[in-house]
Design a protein around this motif. Structure first.
Motif, PDB file in Angstrom:
ATOM      1  N   SER A  65      42.476 100.960  15.155  1.00 33.86           N
ATOM      2  CA  SER A  65      42.812 100.116  14.914  1.00 33.86           C
ATOM      3  C   SER A  65      41.591  99.526  14.543  1.00 33.86           C
ATOM      4  N   ALA A  66      40.154  99.766  14.333  1.00 32.28           N
ATOM      5  CA  ALA A  66      39.799  99.217  13.613  1.00 32.28           C
ATOM      6  C   ALA A  66      38.894  99.995  12.320  1.00 32.28           C
ATOM      7  N   ARG A  67      39.447 101.256  12.205  1.00 32.79           N
ATOM      8  CA  ARG A  67      39.327 102.199  11.614  1.00 32.79           C
ATOM      9  C   ARG A  67      38.145 102.172  10.749  1.00 32.79           C
ATOM     10  N   GLY A  68      37.269 102.553  11.537  1.00 29.15           N
ATOM     11  CA  GLY A  68      35.834 102.622  11.079  1.00 29.15           C
ATOM     12  C   GLY A  68      35.022 101.937  10.767  1.00 29.15           C
ATOM     13  N   LYS A  69      35.399 100.565  11.298  1.00 32.41           N
ATOM     14  CA  LYS A  69      34.672  99.370  11.800  1.00 32.41           C
ATOM     15  C   LYS A  69      34.159  98.595  12.883  1.00 32.41           C
TER      16      LYS A  69
ATOM     17  N   THR B  30      53.897  88.432  21.847  1.00 30.10           N
ATOM     18  CA  THR B  30      52.898  89.005  21.175  1.00 30.10           C
ATOM     19  C   THR B  30      53.770  89.536  20.112  1.00 30.10           C
ATOM     20  N   ASN B  31      54.950  88.457  19.440  1.00 34.77           N
ATOM     21  CA  ASN B  31      55.711  88.320  18.454  1.00 34.77           C
ATOM     22  C   ASN B  31      54.936  87.039  18.076  1.00 34.77           C
ATOM     23  N   SER B  32      54.565  86.657  18.885  1.00 36.22           N
ATOM     24  CA  SER B  32      53.820  84.855  18.363  1.00 36.22           C
ATOM     25  C   SER B  32      52.759  84.891  17.777  1.00 36.22           C
ATOM     26  N   SER B  33      51.872  84.298  16.731  1.00 28.90           N
ATOM     27  CA  SER B  33      51.674  85.118  15.925  1.00 28.90           C
ATOM     28  C   SER B  33      49.982  83.534  16.079  1.00 28.90           C
ATOM     29  N   SER B  34      50.836  82.888  16.287  1.00 28.51           N
ATOM     30  CA  SER B  34      49.792  81.663  16.787  1.00 28.51           C
ATOM     31  C   SER B  34      49.354  82.194  18.149  1.00 28.51           C
ATOM     32  N   ALA B  35      50.245  82.553  19.400  1.00 31.61           N
ATOM     33  CA  ALA B  35      49.565  83.109  20.425  1.00 31.61           C
ATOM     34  C   ALA B  35      47.791  84.098  20.342  1.00 31.61           C
ATOM     35  N   ILE B  36      48.706  84.743  19.912  1.00 31.92           N
ATOM     36  CA  ILE B  36      47.747  86.055  19.126  1.00 31.92           C
ATOM     37  C   ILE B  36      46.453  85.506  19.319  1.00 31.92           C
ATOM     38  N   LYS B  37      46.302  84.378  17.898  1.00 31.00           N
ATOM     39  CA  LYS B  37      45.747  84.068  17.045  1.00 31.00           C
ATOM     40  C   LYS B  37      44.435  83.559  18.799  1.00 31.00           C
ATOM     41  N   GLU B  38      45.174  82.648  18.881  1.00 27.82           N
ATOM     42  CA  GLU B  38      44.740  81.951  20.494  1.00 27.82           C
ATOM     43  C   GLU B  38      44.407  83.138  21.400  1.00 27.82           C
ATOM     44  N   MET B  39      44.447  83.537  21.490  1.00 27.74           N
ATOM     45  CA  MET B  39      44.149  84.729  22.007  1.00 27.74           C
ATOM     46  C   MET B  39      42.602  85.181  21.319  1.00 27.74           C
ATOM     47  N   GLN B  40      42.520  85.936  20.710  1.00 22.16           N
ATOM     48  CA  GLN B  40      41.461  86.324  19.883  1.00 22.16           C
ATOM     49  C   GLN B  40      40.591  85.328  19.927  1.00 22.16           C
ATOM     50  N   GLN B  41      40.768  83.593  19.843  1.00 21.46           N
ATOM     51  CA  GLN B  41      39.778  82.798  19.705  1.00 21.46           C
ATOM     52  C   GLN B  41      39.381  83.270  20.989  1.00 21.46           C
ATOM     53  N   GLY B  42      40.439  82.936  22.184  1.00 24.34           N
ATOM     54  CA  GLY B  42      39.645  82.666  23.193  1.00 24.34           C
ATOM     55  C   GLY B  42      38.507  83.766  23.946  1.00 24.34           C
TER      56      GLY B  42
ATOM     57  N   LYS C   8      50.366  93.468  18.270  1.00 23.90           N
ATOM     58  CA  LYS C   8      51.852  93.744  18.789  1.00 23.90           C
ATOM     59  C   LYS C   8      52.467  95.316  18.828  1.00 23.90           C
ATOM     60  N   ASN C   9      52.288  96.033  18.332  1.00 25.14           N
ATOM     61  CA  ASN C   9      52.049  97.495  18.612  1.00 25.14           C
ATOM     62  C   ASN C   9      51.216  98.307  19.661  1.00 25.14           C
ATOM     63  N   GLN C  10      50.502  97.926  20.226  1.00 27.30           N
ATOM     64  CA  GLN C  10      50.237  98.286  21.502  1.00 27.30           C
ATOM     65  C   GLN C  10      50.303  97.843  22.947  1.00 27.30           C
ATOM     66  N   LEU C  11      50.256  96.720  22.561  1.00 25.43           N
ATOM     67  CA  LEU C  11      50.441  95.772  24.406  1.00 25.43           C
ATOM     68  C   LEU C  11      51.749  95.058  24.683  1.00 25.43           C
ATOM     69  N   SER C  12      52.940  95.176  23.277  1.00 26.30           N
ATOM     70  CA  SER C  12      54.104  94.423  23.574  1.00 26.30           C
ATOM     71  C   SER C  12      54.722  94.734  24.844  1.00 26.30           C
TER      72      SER C  12
END
Length: 91
Positions: A15-19, A42-54, A32-36
């Motif tokens: 997923s990181a593609r070398g980064k 996992t289809n909610s962009s805002s829920a995923i963004k909140e998860m990322q911030q956490g 979305k692709n790996q954890l649904s």
């Protein structure tokens, strides 16, 4: 167990593609692709963004491998808890 660990590491690396970390768009795609199958919203962009911030403990706007492992640990713990709780149908 060895194959599970390899899958966790490989999923992050591909997923990181070398980064060294996942940016917001890449993190969202990975969730979305790996954890649904094991997570809700996992289809909610805002829920995923909140998860990322956490997860983003260093507030750099990205999820590095250590932060990703926190997510994996949380999911594993949640799965463990749900498996050990009695179901409504059990007597």
């Amino acid at each position: 167990m060895e194959s599970a660990i390899k899958t966790i590491v490989t999923t992050f690396l591909s997923s990181a593609r070398g980064k060294e970390s996942l940016d917001s768009k890449t993190f969202q795609k990975m969730v979305k692709n790996q954890l649904s199958g094991v997570m809700e919203d996992t289809n909610s962009s805002s829920a995923i963004k909140e998860m990322q911030q956490g997860l983003d403990s260093d507030s750099d706007g990205k999820v590095d491998f250590k932060e990703y492992l926190s997510l994996i640990g949380y999911i594993a713990n949640s799965m463990s808890q749900s498996k050990s709780e009695p179901t409504a149908n059990s007597s």
